[in-house]
Design a protein around this motif. Structure first.
Motif, PDB file in Angstrom:
ATOM      1  N   VAL A 140      22.491  51.994  25.471  1.00  0.00           N
ATOM      2  CA  VAL A 140      22.520  51.069  26.609  1.00  0.00           C
ATOM      3  C   VAL A 140      21.384  51.410  27.576  1.00  0.00           C
ATOM      4  O   VAL A 140      20.661  50.522  28.058  1.00  0.00           O
ATOM      5  CB  VAL A 140      23.881  51.118  27.328  1.00  0.00           C
ATOM      6  N   TYR A 141      21.217  52.699  27.841  1.00  0.00           N
ATOM      7  CA  TYR A 141      20.129  53.138  28.721  1.00  0.00           C
ATOM      8  C   TYR A 141      18.776  52.718  28.137  1.00  0.00           C
ATOM      9  O   TYR A 141      17.900  52.210  28.862  1.00  0.00           O
ATOM     10  CB  TYR A 141      20.185  54.653  28.898  1.00  0.00           C
ATOM     11  N   THR A 142      18.604  52.928  26.828  1.00  0.00           N
ATOM     12  CA  THR A 142      17.346  52.566  26.180  1.00  0.00           C
ATOM     13  C   THR A 142      17.075  51.075  26.279  1.00  0.00           C
ATOM     14  O   THR A 142      15.936  50.655  26.518  1.00  0.00           O
ATOM     15  CB  THR A 142      17.382  52.987  24.697  1.00  0.00           C
ATOM     16  N   ALA A 143      18.114  50.263  26.115  1.00  0.00           N
ATOM     17  CA  ALA A 143      17.951  48.811  26.174  1.00  0.00           C
ATOM     18  C   ALA A 143      17.451  48.362  27.542  1.00  0.00           C
ATOM     19  O   ALA A 143      16.527  47.545  27.649  1.00  0.00           O
ATOM     20  CB  ALA A 143      19.265  48.117  25.839  1.00  0.00           C
ATOM     21  N   PHE A 144      18.052  48.897  28.603  1.00  0.00           N
ATOM     22  CA  PHE A 144      17.627  48.522  29.952  1.00  0.00           C
ATOM     23  C   PHE A 144      16.264  49.125  30.305  1.00  0.00           C
ATOM     24  O   PHE A 144      15.444  48.490  30.963  1.00  0.00           O
ATOM     25  CB  PHE A 144      18.686  48.949  30.977  1.00  0.00           C
TER      26      PHE A 144
END
Length: 415
Positions: A140-144
């Motif tokens: 999720v962090y990588t996506a944002f």
């Protein structure tokens, strides 16, 4: 322990045991799962570990077979596996794809067997759930974090630089489904679902991965509309499975037909992304190749890039079913699908019912098969992980695992 009512069958786990010393088989298992999750959640980790991944997987798989599976797998299953791999080896010799492709079958089969045929202690649910939580948070962090870069890559403003949004999307969607029963052991409400799903959907939107977004939306919709019926009807569960596999196999055919009819063009877009990716030419050329090499239907094409756009393309058919067919041939693909039906059938008990946990595993299976329509999630070793985990855990509950001991007071028996 406070638990989600929906997951009332989850037995209270002794947390001193959950962080205690495990046996020599479990630690390699958790270690390789953690390695796998790290590789597909963060690209920099993937770059460093990819050269060693197949070796690590093969070593862990052999350790599991040596110490546990040889004494717990029924003899007829052992014979079946030997015959299956013998045919795979023959196919590889015929199509010259190289023995390395066997890892794509060894890894998932090892994971399935270690859960299906061994008596893992209940602490494994905590350990795997914790690993999935870390993977979900990282993805999720990588996506944002990479949202802007992904947008620029897809609009051809900047070249590809170490970002794989499709893999990130697979991790977000798959780990999210695994997380729900894990969090339900700690939270006495259903609010975790209203946090997990919206955040996951928002992160998926940032990746711009249409396949994962559509597949994730599909399994959530099935949960909202048909969960109770699927849990009580084996026929319905297997019918949905059949429909998704059939759709995945027919998708390239329909796609090529629409392209030839001029319905799909260079300007056609879905969810803001152009669908004119070039894969239609690969599928067309593959069919022309098969018409000229009929024996390839039996033995596969191997790593033959003559039907690709250029000889430098990586060997990806952008469809998991075609990828298995190309690398191993039609007989192996049919056995693969047949075994999949056998495993999903095994998620149901003698009365044709499944637990909530098994339904989550069923959702992960459907999600993976849906993503496989336009991705090679079933044949790329690092991304295979979630699929066999779901099949193995789903069958563990109904095939004599410790958590399903009829003499136990385990709440897993409550349906």
């Amino acid at each position: 322990m406070i638990m989600e009512k929906e997951y009332k069958y989850l037995k209270s786990i002794n947390y001193s045991d959950a962080i205690g010393v495990s046996d020599m088989v479990e630690w390699p298992l958790y270690g390789i799962i953690a390695l796998n999750l790290a590789m597909i959640s963060e690209y920099s980790v993937y770059l460093k570990l990819d050269p060693y991944f197949n070796v690590a997987v093969f070593a862990a798989s052999m350790l599991l077979f040596i110490y546990r599976l040889t004494i717990d797998i029924p003899i007829n299953k052992v014979v079946g596996v030997i015959v299956f791999f013998a045919f795979c080896v023959v196919a590889i010799f015929m199509n010259h794809s190289g023995m390395g492709v066997l890892i794509k079958l060894i890894w998932p089969l090892s994971l399935i067997f270690v859960f299906k045929y061994t008596r893992l202690p209940e602490r494994y649910t905590v350990r795997i759930g914790f690993l999935m939580l870390l993977a979900w948070l990282m993805a999720v962090y990588t996506a944002f974090r990479d949202a802007k870069a992904i947008s620029m890559i897809l609009t051809h403003i900047t070249p590809y630089r170490g970002i794989n949004p499709n893999t990130t999307a697979m991790v977000i969607a798959s780990s999210c489904l695994f997380l729900e029963p894990f969090l339900a052991q700690f939270i006495d409400t259903k609010w975790h679902k209203f946090i997990l799903y919206p955040v996951s959907l928002a992160a998926l939107a940032k990746t711009l991965s249409r396949t994962s977004m559509i597949a994730f939306g599909m399994v959530i919709l099935l949960e909202l509309l048909l969960k109770r019926k699927i849990k009580k009807s084996k026929a319905l569960g297997l019918s949905i499975l059949f429909f998704i596999i059939a759709a995945g196999i027919l998708f390239p055919i329909v796609y090529v037909y629409l392209f030839k009819q001029g319905i799909i063009t260079e300007t056609t877009a879905i969810l803001g992304k152009n669908v004119f990716t070039g894969r239609q030419y690969i599928w067309i050329n593959l069919w022309e190749y098969l018409k000229q090499h009929i024996d390839a239907f039996i033995w596969g094409t191997g790593y033959n890039t003559s039907f690709f756009l250029s000889s430098t393309d990586s060997f990806s058919l952008h469809n998991s079913y075609l990828q298995i067919f190309a690398q191993f041939g039609l007989p192996v693909l049919l056995v693969y699908i047949g075994y999949l039906f056998y495993l999903v059938n095994g998620m149901y008990d003698a009365k044709g019912r499944m637990t909530d946990l098994q339904f989550k595993c069923y959702q992960v299976v459907l999600l993976t098969l849906g993503i496989g329509t336009a991705e090679i999630i079933l044949t790329y070793p690092p991304s295979i992980l979630f699929f066999p985990l779901a099949l193995g855990i789903g069958n563990h509950i109904t095939t004599g695992g410790e958590i399903n001991d009829p003499q136990s007071d385990s709440l897993l028996l409550v349906r």
